[in-house]
Design a protein around this motif. Structure first.
Motif, PDB file in Angstrom:
ATOM      1  N   VAL A  57      64.377  38.106  42.969  1.00 54.16           N
ATOM      2  CA  VAL A  57      62.929  38.319  42.879  1.00 54.16           C
ATOM      3  C   VAL A  57      62.575  39.427  43.868  1.00 54.16           C
ATOM      4  N   THR A  58      61.884  40.443  43.406  1.00 58.53           N
ATOM      5  CA  THR A  58      61.560  41.576  44.277  1.00 58.53           C
ATOM      6  C   THR A  58      60.080  41.965  44.139  1.00 58.53           C
ATOM      7  N   TRP A  59      59.785  42.932  43.259  1.00 61.00           N
ATOM      8  CA  TRP A  59      58.437  43.477  43.122  1.00 61.00           C
ATOM      9  C   TRP A  59      57.515  42.512  42.385  1.00 61.00           C
ATOM     10  N   MET A  60      56.218  42.544  42.756  1.00 57.25           N
ATOM     11  CA  MET A  60      55.226  41.718  42.065  1.00 57.25           C
ATOM     12  C   MET A  60      55.028  42.213  40.640  1.00 57.25           C
ATOM     13  N   LYS A  61      54.955  41.280  39.708  1.00 56.81           N
ATOM     14  CA  LYS A  61      54.616  41.629  38.333  1.00 56.81           C
ATOM     15  C   LYS A  61      53.109  41.857  38.212  1.00 56.81           C
ATOM     16  N   VAL A  62      52.735  42.539  37.145  1.00 56.85           N
ATOM     17  CA  VAL A  62      51.316  42.843  36.930  1.00 56.85           C
ATOM     18  C   VAL A  62      50.528  41.549  36.690  1.00 56.85           C
ATOM     19  N   ARG A  63      49.350  41.452  37.323  1.00 59.62           N
ATOM     20  CA  ARG A  63      48.503  40.277  37.120  1.00 59.62           C
ATOM     21  C   ARG A  63      47.041  40.656  37.366  1.00 59.62           C
ATOM     22  N   SER A  64      46.156  39.995  36.658  1.00 58.80           N
ATOM     23  CA  SER A  64      44.723  40.109  36.925  1.00 58.80           C
ATOM     24  C   SER A  64      44.145  38.711  37.059  1.00 58.80           C
ATOM     25  N   THR A 111      33.735  39.889  36.649  1.00 58.14           N
ATOM     26  CA  THR A 111      34.434  40.755  37.600  1.00 58.14           C
ATOM     27  C   THR A 111      35.739  40.107  38.041  1.00 58.14           C
ATOM     28  N   GLY A 112      36.628  40.933  38.563  1.00 57.42           N
ATOM     29  CA  GLY A 112      37.881  40.409  39.072  1.00 57.42           C
ATOM     30  C   GLY A 112      38.694  41.507  39.721  1.00 57.42           C
ATOM     31  N   ARG A 113      39.973  41.204  39.901  1.00 59.83           N
ATOM     32  CA  ARG A 113      40.907  42.134  40.555  1.00 59.83           C
ATOM     33  C   ARG A 113      42.206  42.148  39.753  1.00 59.83           C
ATOM     34  N   ALA A 114      42.948  43.235  39.883  1.00 59.96           N
ATOM     35  CA  ALA A 114      44.253  43.336  39.231  1.00 59.96           C
ATOM     36  C   ALA A 114      45.207  44.087  40.137  1.00 59.96           C
ATOM     37  N   TRP A 115      46.491  43.761  40.034  1.00 57.30           N
ATOM     38  CA  TRP A 115      47.494  44.420  40.885  1.00 57.30           C
ATOM     39  C   TRP A 115      48.848  44.350  40.198  1.00 57.30           C
ATOM     40  N   SER A 116      49.768  45.188  40.678  1.00 57.15           N
ATOM     41  CA  SER A 116      51.147  45.154  40.235  1.00 57.15           C
ATOM     42  C   SER A 116      51.999  45.843  41.286  1.00 57.15           C
ATOM     43  N   GLY A 117      53.196  45.350  41.491  1.00 58.21           N
ATOM     44  CA  GLY A 117      54.123  46.049  42.376  1.00 58.21           C
ATOM     45  C   GLY A 117      54.995  47.025  41.605  1.00 58.21           C
ATOM     46  N   HIS A 149      39.434  52.515  41.160  1.00 54.01           N
ATOM     47  CA  HIS A 149      40.649  52.909  41.870  1.00 54.01           C
ATOM     48  C   HIS A 149      40.924  51.919  42.988  1.00 54.01           C
ATOM     49  N   PRO A 150      42.183  51.554  43.210  1.00 54.15           N
ATOM     50  CA  PRO A 150      42.495  50.674  44.340  1.00 54.15           C
ATOM     51  C   PRO A 150      42.385  51.452  45.645  1.00 54.15           C
ATOM     52  N   PRO A 151      42.119  50.762  46.759  1.00 53.54           N
ATOM     53  CA  PRO A 151      42.012  51.446  48.052  1.00 53.54           C
ATOM     54  C   PRO A 151      43.349  51.938  48.586  1.00 53.54           C
ATOM     55  N   ALA A 152      44.446  51.452  48.033  1.00 57.42           N
ATOM     56  CA  ALA A 152      45.789  51.860  48.465  1.00 57.42           C
ATOM     57  C   ALA A 152      46.735  51.526  47.316  1.00 57.42           C
ATOM     58  N   PRO A 153      47.934  52.140  47.305  1.00 57.18           N
ATOM     59  CA  PRO A 153      48.821  51.947  46.143  1.00 57.18           C
ATOM     60  C   PRO A 153      49.166  50.489  45.857  1.00 57.18           C
ATOM     61  N   PHE A 154      49.264  49.654  46.899  1.00 53.40           N
ATOM     62  CA  PHE A 154      49.651  48.269  46.655  1.00 53.40           C
ATOM     63  C   PHE A 154      48.550  47.278  47.031  1.00 53.40           C
ATOM     64  N   ALA A 155      47.283  47.727  46.922  1.00 49.42           N
ATOM     65  CA  ALA A 155      46.145  46.815  47.065  1.00 49.42           C
ATOM     66  C   ALA A 155      45.534  46.638  45.683  1.00 49.42           C
ATOM     67  N   TRP A 156      44.951  45.483  45.454  1.00 52.21           N
ATOM     68  CA  TRP A 156      44.377  45.219  44.132  1.00 52.21           C
ATOM     69  C   TRP A 156      43.208  46.141  43.833  1.00 52.21           C
ATOM     70  N   CYS A 157      42.930  46.348  42.550  1.00 50.63           N
ATOM     71  CA  CYS A 157      41.781  47.143  42.149  1.00 50.63           C
ATOM     72  C   CYS A 157      40.762  46.235  41.483  1.00 50.63           C
ATOM     73  N   ALA A 158      39.497  46.602  41.634  1.00 55.48           N
ATOM     74  CA  ALA A 158      38.410  45.813  41.057  1.00 55.48           C
ATOM     75  C   ALA A 158      38.208  46.204  39.603  1.00 55.48           C
TER      76      ALA A 158
END
Lengths: 378, 378
Positions: free
Chosen positions: A258-265, A290-296, A318-327
C-alpha cells in the motif's frame, strides 16, 4: 507517480506467501457482527466528522487519528533523533537543533489506508472505519532531504527506515512501529519531518515531538513519534511493511504494498442530521452541495455529483498544494421526497472511484463512492 | 449535592409516562449485534484513549467528544449571546464584550452520561461508549452567576435554559440542543461560560465560541455553542430534559433526571497493547499501577485496586479542584501468567462503583469497575 500503482493495482496476482508467517489481522474476514475488539478500536481512534469538510484545514482534534499501540507522551528534554545507517556522517539531533534547521510549511491531506474497511463483505478484522478517516493539516518542519543530504547518503542506499517510539504487539509480533520509504521518495523535496501542525506544537496523538509527513501516501507512511531514521542498503522487511499494509487476495498472497492514496471525494452531508441514523433532513429549494476531493496518484480532474443516480460534473477549485484536497460544489434544487446524493472523483491518472467496494484481504484502499440518504420535507 | 441523587437513584420507581410521547432512542434495547448506526456514531464521536489518564489535563483532541447533531462552525463577528427571560434587564453580549468581563479558570472533569453503555445487556441503541468517555480540561470564562446577577434574576425564577445553535432531529423531534439547570445550580460560583480550554481558544467540537461548563454534572449539562440563556419561571420540558438523559426502567417510565456524575475510577492500562484486542503484555517485576478517579456526588475517598479479585487500597492524591479527577497509584509485583487488574472508587457520599453494570433503559451512568486483562511474560 510510481508505475506499479495504477488504478487496477488492488488485487494484483503475486507470489504465494510461505506458511507460518505472521498474519496482519487477528482472524479471518467475517460476515459476522462487529466484535467488541472492533468497537473498542472505533471509540478509541476517530475519523473526521464529515461537516469538517467545510474547512480547508482540519482542526487537530477533528483530523482522523489511528494509533496502533499507545500514544507515547514524550519529554523533548530526553529525546533525540538519530540519523544513521548507510550515511557518511551519523547525526544525533536534539529537538532544539531541529527547530534551528531550515523549515517548510505545506498543506497535506492524509487518509488512513483502511478507510472504508467496515463497508467490505466479508469484513477484515481491524480498525472498522466507515468513510471519513481523513484530514488536511498544514505541517511545518525540516525537509527530510535536507537532513539526509547533511548526513550524506551512500550510493548503495535503497530505502530509508523510520522508527517511532510506540511499541506493542500486532499479529503476534512484538514490535516498535517502523516503516520504510524507497530512497527516491525519501529525497523528495516535499517530504517533511514535521514539528508543527496548523501553526501549533504537534498534539501527542499526531506524533509529538516529531513525525514524518509523506504527501500523497496513505497515512501509515507518515510515521509518528520518530526516534530514528536509518538509511538501508536492502529493503526493510519488518511487520508494518512486509505483513501489514498490503493489497492481498487472501492470507497466503504476499500481495503488493500500500503506497499512494487512491482518488476519493467526500460531501458535507446537506441539511441537518438525525442523531442516531445520521440520515439528513432538509427543506425543499436550492442548496449548494459541497465537498472535497483528493488523490495521491494524480491531480483531481473532475468530481461528478449524483442525484438519485444521475451524474453531472461539479465545479472544482484548485487545491492549495499538490497533495491537499480541493473543494468542489454543485447547486441542487431539492424537491420533496427521499433522495440519494453522492459524489465521485476522477484523477489525472484516469482513476475513478468505484461504485461498489473493491474487496481485498486487509481492507485497504476502499475508495467507494459515498452515498447519503436525504429526506426533503414539504 | 442534591438529595435525590443518592447512589441508589439509578432505577427509582416513578410515574408512568403517557403513551405516544417521543422516545429517547431509535429502537428498543437489544441483545443483537452492534448496528451500522452505532458504528457510525462510534467512529464519529470519540472517547479518551486510556493512556491519556497519565496527564492531569487532557489535551483537547484526546478529551471525549459527543456531538448530538453537526458541529457548527461559528464566526464570532456574527455571534451574540442573548440573556433574557425572567430577568430585570435582558442582555446581548458580543464575543468581545464577553472577553472583557471578569473571568475564572477552573479544572473540571467531564464525563458523558452514556459512558459504559455498550457494556449493558440488553444494549440501549445510542452512542456505544465503552468505558473512557471522559476528559479533564482547564476552562476559562465568565462565571454564569456574574452575568445572571447583572441581568437581575426575578424572584420567581426556577430554572435557567441554555440553547446551543446545533440543530437536528432526535427521537423524531426536530430541535435545537437545549438543557436547563435549576436556578440554584446556575448561581453556583464555579459554573462558567467558557471561551478557553487549556489556555487556547475553544476547539469547534468543544463549543466554540462559548460553552457552559457545569462542574460535577455529566457532560450533557455543559451545553456547547451557546446562543441564548433564558431564565425560566417553570421547569423546562424540552426533549433533552424530559425525554433524553433520564434514568428509566423502561420506555413508559418517566424516570428521574440524569444530573451529577457517579463515582468512577479508571486505570492506565499497564505494559504495552496488542493492537487489535487491546489486551496488555508486560514483563514480570515491579510496576506502578496508576489512574484517576472522580465523582460529582462527593470527594473521592478511596480507590481500591483489584489483582485477580483481591482488593487493596491505593495511594490517593488530592484533586487540583473539587470537580477535577484525582490521581491514584498502587505498586504491584507482576508475576508470570494471566491476570486481571481493576480499580474501584468510593466517594464521600458512600457511593462505590458496582462490580457488575446496573442496567437502565437509556444506558445512563454505568459506572461499573474497569477490568483489564494482562499477560505477564516469563
Amino acid at each position: 507517480m510510481p508505475k506499479q500503482m495504477s488504478r487496477h493495482s488492488t488485487v494484483l496476482k503475486s507470489p504465494r506467501r510461505q506458511a507460518g508467517k505472521p498474519r496482519p489481522h487477528s482472524g479471518e474476514p467475517t460476515h459476522g457482527p462487529l466484535t467488541a475488539e472492533e468497537l473498542q478500536l472505533a471509540v478509541r481512534n476517530h475519523s473526521m466528522p464529515l461537516e469538517a469538510l467545510r474547512k480547508d484545514t482540519t482542526p487537530p482534534g477533528l483530523h482522523y487519528v489511528l494509533t496502533h499501540f499507545d500514544i507515547p507522551f514524550i519529554d523533548t528534554d530526553h529525546w533525540h533523533l538519530q540519523i544513521g545507517g548507510a550515511v557518511q556522517r551519523s547525526l544525533e539531533l536534539s529537538f532544539r537543533a531541529l527547530l534551528r534547521a531550515p523549515s517548510i510549511t505545506i498543506p497535506v491531506t492524509l487518509e488512513c489506508a483502511g478507510n472504508g474497511r467496515s463497508l467490505l463483505r466479508p469484513r477484515p478484522l481491524s480498525q472498522p472505519w466507515v468513510l471519513e478517516a481523513v484530514g488536511t493539516a498544514v505541517w511545518t518542519g525540516v525537509p527530510l532531504a535536507y537532513l539526509l543530504t547533511q548526513a550524506g547518503v551512500e550510493d548503495d542506499a535503497v530505502e530509508v527506515l523510520f522508527s517511532g517510539v510506540d511499541t506493542g504487539v500486532q499479529g503476534g509480533v512484538r514490535q516498535q512501529f517502523a516503516r520504510s520509504l524507497p530512497i527516491e521518495e525519501a529525497l523528495r523535496p516535499d517530504v517533511v519531518l514535521a514539528y508543527r501542525m496548523n501553526g501549533a506544537e504537534l498534539p501527542p496523538q499526531h506524533g509529538y515531538p516529531l513525525r514524518l509527513v509523506v504527501p500523497g501516501w496513505y497515512g501509515m507512511a507518515s510515521v509518528k513519534w520518530l526516534s530514528s531514521i536509518k538509511v538501508l542498503t536492502r529493503p526493510y522487511d519488518g511487520f508494518q511493511q512486509a505483513v501489514a499494509y498490503r493489497y492481498q487476495e487472501d492470507a497466503d498472497d504476499a500481495g503488493t504494498p500500500v503506497t499512494w492514496m487512491k482518488v476519493r471525494s467526500l460531501m458535507v452531508p446537506p441539511g441537518v442530521p438525525d442523531f442516531f441514523s445520521r440520515s439528513r433532513i432538509l427543506p425543499p429549494g436550492p442548496v449548494l452541495l459541497t465537498g472535497r476531493a483528493w488523490s495521491g496518484q494524480g491531480a483531481v480532474q473532475r468530481v461528478d455529483v449524483g442525484i438519485d443516480g444521475k451524474w453531472a460534473p461539479a465545479h472544482l477549485e484548485h487545491p492549495p498544494a499538490p497533495f491537499a484536497w480541493c473543494a468542489w460544489s454543485m447547486p441542487w434544487v431539492a424537491d420533496p421526497g427521499e433522495h440519494e446524493v453522492s459524489c465521485r472523483a476522477t484523477d489525472a491518472s484516469g482513476a475513478v472511484q468505484p461504485l461498489e467496494p473493491v474487496w481485498n484481504y486487509q481492507g485497504m484502499g476502499n475508495n467507494v463512492v459515498q452515498r447519503i440518504k436525504v429526506t426533503v420535507g414539504q
